[in-house]
Design an enzyme around this catalytic site. Structure first.
Site, PDB file in Angstrom:
ATOM      1  N   ASP A  14     -10.190  -0.129  49.261  1.00 49.53           N
ATOM      2  CA  ASP A  14      -9.971   1.017  48.393  1.00 49.53           C
ATOM      3  C   ASP A  14     -10.646   0.872  47.041  1.00 49.53           C
ATOM      4  OD1 ASP A  14      -8.270   2.951  49.802  1.00 49.53           O
ATOM      5  OD2 ASP A  14      -6.918   1.238  50.000  1.00 49.53           O
ATOM      6  N   GLU A  26      -1.505  11.848  55.937  1.00 46.55           N
ATOM      7  CA  GLU A  26      -1.675  10.391  55.961  1.00 46.55           C
ATOM      8  C   GLU A  26      -0.938   9.821  54.757  1.00 46.55           C
ATOM      9  OE1 GLU A  26      -5.848   9.359  56.054  1.00 46.55           O
ATOM     10  OE2 GLU A  26      -5.440   7.273  55.551  1.00 46.55           O
TER      11      GLU A  26
END
Lengths: 283, 413
Positions: free
Chosen positions: A70, A59
């Site tokens: 995040d 990824e």
């Protein structure tokens, strides 16, 4: 959701990868790195080394100035990448270069919608497909907000991987499955990337819920930091996803100016070997 | 036949006030672009808000609070010396700076706290730029005894210290945000990260008419009390509606609050004033997202954003912390494209001059945010005839900005 006229192509590298590993009875290891972190060359060297180190799929994060899902570790990697001049074109170029030496390992681009939207959705799916990308995860584009990307991605034969979270109820799960290809990404916690994963029982219960509704493979990520956790999570997952722990390793090897050192590439790859080992031993 | 015609006219009659649609869109703008974890929460909020919109009990309770706690209705004041000084349009100030807590932000917070209570939420989080929203959140949370945590950029904490002290005194936990430039955008990112982590008990009280649906609609509705009052007050004192409306725009909550009631009155000219910072020609030196930005997706909605060619969001700049935001509420983005509202920019310097002139002519110290609107009124009013009625939303008072202003104009105190 309009899905009429959409051609679902399901024989890309992601499906092949899961089929092969499934035949071996093995769970995949799926590391995350941010494109261009800490700089283009270093991230290219890390990327090229990942399959040999134990990555079954990869990824790659498309850096964004405002990565709202995040935690601080991946936020910092986005900042480093953008500071060193990473752009969408360079991220696509990174995949292109990877494909020169590896035609097998599936590549998934992960990111936020704005850079994709600004690049142009149709141009984006066409360019990344040509570069050798197999799937995409757009964090802030859940299936019911996605009236622009789904059809073009399906028509290019790209997998559109959707997130299922602990807050996803049954009705949403049914709809998400309808609009997911490749695999389902189960977010193991409510929280941002890099948080603590504490409740394995909840993960197990939710994965069971997803499995009873869908035959798609399930990747599990968020908060997986040790090889012990990898082994534990692999009991429920078709792929174990690790990101922040790798990015944190990159950060720890940088010099005082944030530049990569001769330790950067090898320590990340060593960590990938270590984390993925329990999955290989299971064979 | 006449009946058919009336039906055909219906959408035209409500041309500008019917949004958003069921998916939260104003034309192409708005929507719900959030991570899956937050989607069920946003949908829950939408259902809860829909249930109170037409609930008379809820609306009565809110009205009581606005009147007796918030100090509404706020006066519509004829600024005589300011009008005389400019020598043109007759200028009224909507005095929302006289509200409890010193700005229009309390209108929205009183509405949202009642909703949060109905939803059974036990913890409030919020972002704040200038600290006016943060103070309003901390105030309503103190009143109802609910713990709150407020995310505020480190840069803003420094330039808005009086509001920081107020929030702390009110019992709020203040979380400094150091990512990015440490301003409103970064505070909103961290508030969203908190919400994604604390999904069960937490209510996110957004302060501006932006964010994922239903926030732009809900905040607009709670702020629309401003325009609704102006309509009544103007009819009472002048016997007719105003000719022009002016308000400053960061995210745009005070502006949409003033404008919304008048959007279908096509004869009325409406102006939204953005922060021109060092000047809109200065790269990354302003916060004029509609004058200079491009459509994009940030903080849950599609709108005009200050961004580079690669879709990275720019930090922007304004002396005014409340306008220092690279986006704008989606309804404004739509009104711009429709041509219904004109969006203009005013620089830091023009706003500072306007602040001084307003203070010295009217004895009112405005906040830096509405000083942008005042500065545009100073350009606009002299070009208009004396019978022209202009209303400007004086949405906040300047106490919080005294240090920034005295430093910027080099005054010794």
């Amino acid at each position: 959701m309009k899905s009429l006229g959409v051609r679902k192509i399901i024989n890309n590298r992601i499906d092949q990868c899961f089929t092969e590993l499934n035949a071996l009875g093995r769970t995949a290891f799926l590391p995350y790195i941010t494109a261009g972190d800490p700089d283009f060359e270093t991230s290219k060297r890390i990327l090229l080394g990942l399959p040999a180190a134990g990555a079954d799929l990869i990824e790659i994060g498309m850096p964004f100035s405002d990565p709202m899902a995040d935690g601080s570790i991946i936020q910092a990697s986005s900042v480093r990448a953008l500071k060193s001049g990473q752009t969408m074109n360079k991220t696509i170029d990174l995949v292109r270069r990877f494909r020169k030496s590896d035609s097998k390992t599936p590549i998934i681009l992960m990111g936020y919608y704005n850079p994709v939207y600004v690049y142009g959705v149709n141009r984006f799916v066409s360019d990344i497909k040509k570069a050798g990308v197999d799937g995409i995860i757009i964090v802030d584009l859940p299936h019911d907000a996605d009236c622009e990307l789904y059809a073009p991605a399906m028509n290019e034969g790209l997998s559109l991987i959707r997130l299922v979270t602990p807050t996803t109820d049954h009705a949403r799960l049914q709809n998400i499955i309808q609009h997911t290809t490749g695999f389902i990404y189960y977010v193991s916690i409510t929280g941002v990337t890099g948080s603590e994963l504490t409740n394995i029982e909840e993960v197990a219960a939710n994965v069971k819920r997803i499995r009873s509704a869908s035959a798609l493979p399930i990747g599990i990520g968020f908060g997986i930091k040790t090889h012990v956790q990898v082994a534990e999570i692999s009991r429920y997952a078709d792929a174990v996803i690790a990101g922040s722990v790798l990015i944190n390793k990159i950060a720890g090897t940088l010099d005082e100016n944030g530049k990569s050192t001769n330790k950067t590439v090898c320590s990340v790859l060593n960590l990938v070997s270590k984390l993925s080992l329990p999955l290989k031993l299971k064979v | 036949m006449a009946q058919f015609k009336a039906l055909a006219d219906q959408p035209e009659l409500d041309k500008y006030r019917s949004g958003p649609d069921n998916y939260g869109y104003f034309g192409n703008f708005g929507g719900r672009y959030v991570a899956e974890t937050l989607m069920p929460l946003v949908l829950e909020l939408e259902r809860a808000y829909d249930s109170v919109r037409c609930d008379r009990c809820f609306q009565n309770e809110l009205r009581e609070l606005l009147n007796h706690y918030g100090g509404r209705p706020s006066p519509l004041y004829l600024a005589e010396r300011f009008t005389e000084h400019l020598g043109g349009a007759k200028i009224y100030f909507k005095r929302d700076e006289l509200n409890h807590t010193g700005s229009h932000k309390i209108n929205n917070c009183l509405g949202q706290i009642l909703l949060a209570l109905r939803m059974g939420k036990t913890r409030i989080i919020a972002e704040t730029g200038a600290g006016q929203h943060g103070v309003a959140v901390a105030t309503v949370c103190a009143k109802y005894g609910i713990p709150c945590e407020i995310y505020m950029g480190a840069t803003d904490i420094e330039r808005q210290s009086p509001n920081v002290a107020r929030m702390k005194l009110l019992g709020a936990q203040l979380n400094p945000v150091t990512s990015g430039a440490g301003t409103l955008k970064d505070a909103m990112n961290d508030a969203l990260r908190d919400w994604v982590t604390n999904v069960k008990n937490t209510y996110y009280m957004i302060g501006t008419a932006a964010g994922p649906h239903p926030y732009p609609q809900m905040v607009r509705d709670f702020q629309s009390v401003i325009g609704n009052e102006v309509r009544e007050q103007m009819l009472a004192c002048e016997g007719r509606l105003p000719d022009s409306l002016v308000a400053c725009i960061g995210g745009g909550s005070n502006a949409i609050g003033l404008f919304h009631s008048f959007l279908n009155d096509k004869q009325i000219n409406i102006y939204g004033v953005e922060a021109g910072g060092h000047g809109i020609e200065v790269e990354n030196g302003h916060a004029a997202s509609m004058t200079c930005g491009q459509p994009g997706i940030l903080h849950g909605n599609r709108t005009y954003l200050l961004q580079d060619d690669d879709g990275q969001i720019l930090e922007g700049h304004s002396l005014s912390a409340g306008l220092d935001y690279p986006g704008v509420g989606p309804e404004h983005a739509w009104l711009k494209d429709k041509g219904r509202v004109q969006y203009v920019a005013i620089t830091d310097k023009e706003a500072l001059d306007a602040l001084r002139i307003c203070t010295q002519l009217e004895g009112i110290i405005p906040a830096l945010e509405p000083s942008h609107a005042i500065a545009y009124v100073m350009k606009l009013a002299p070009t208009l005839p004396k019978q022209h009625l202009l209303v400007m939303n004086l949405c906040g008072r300047g106490d919080k900005d005294l240090f920034t202003v005295t430093r910027a104009i080099g005054m010794n105190i």
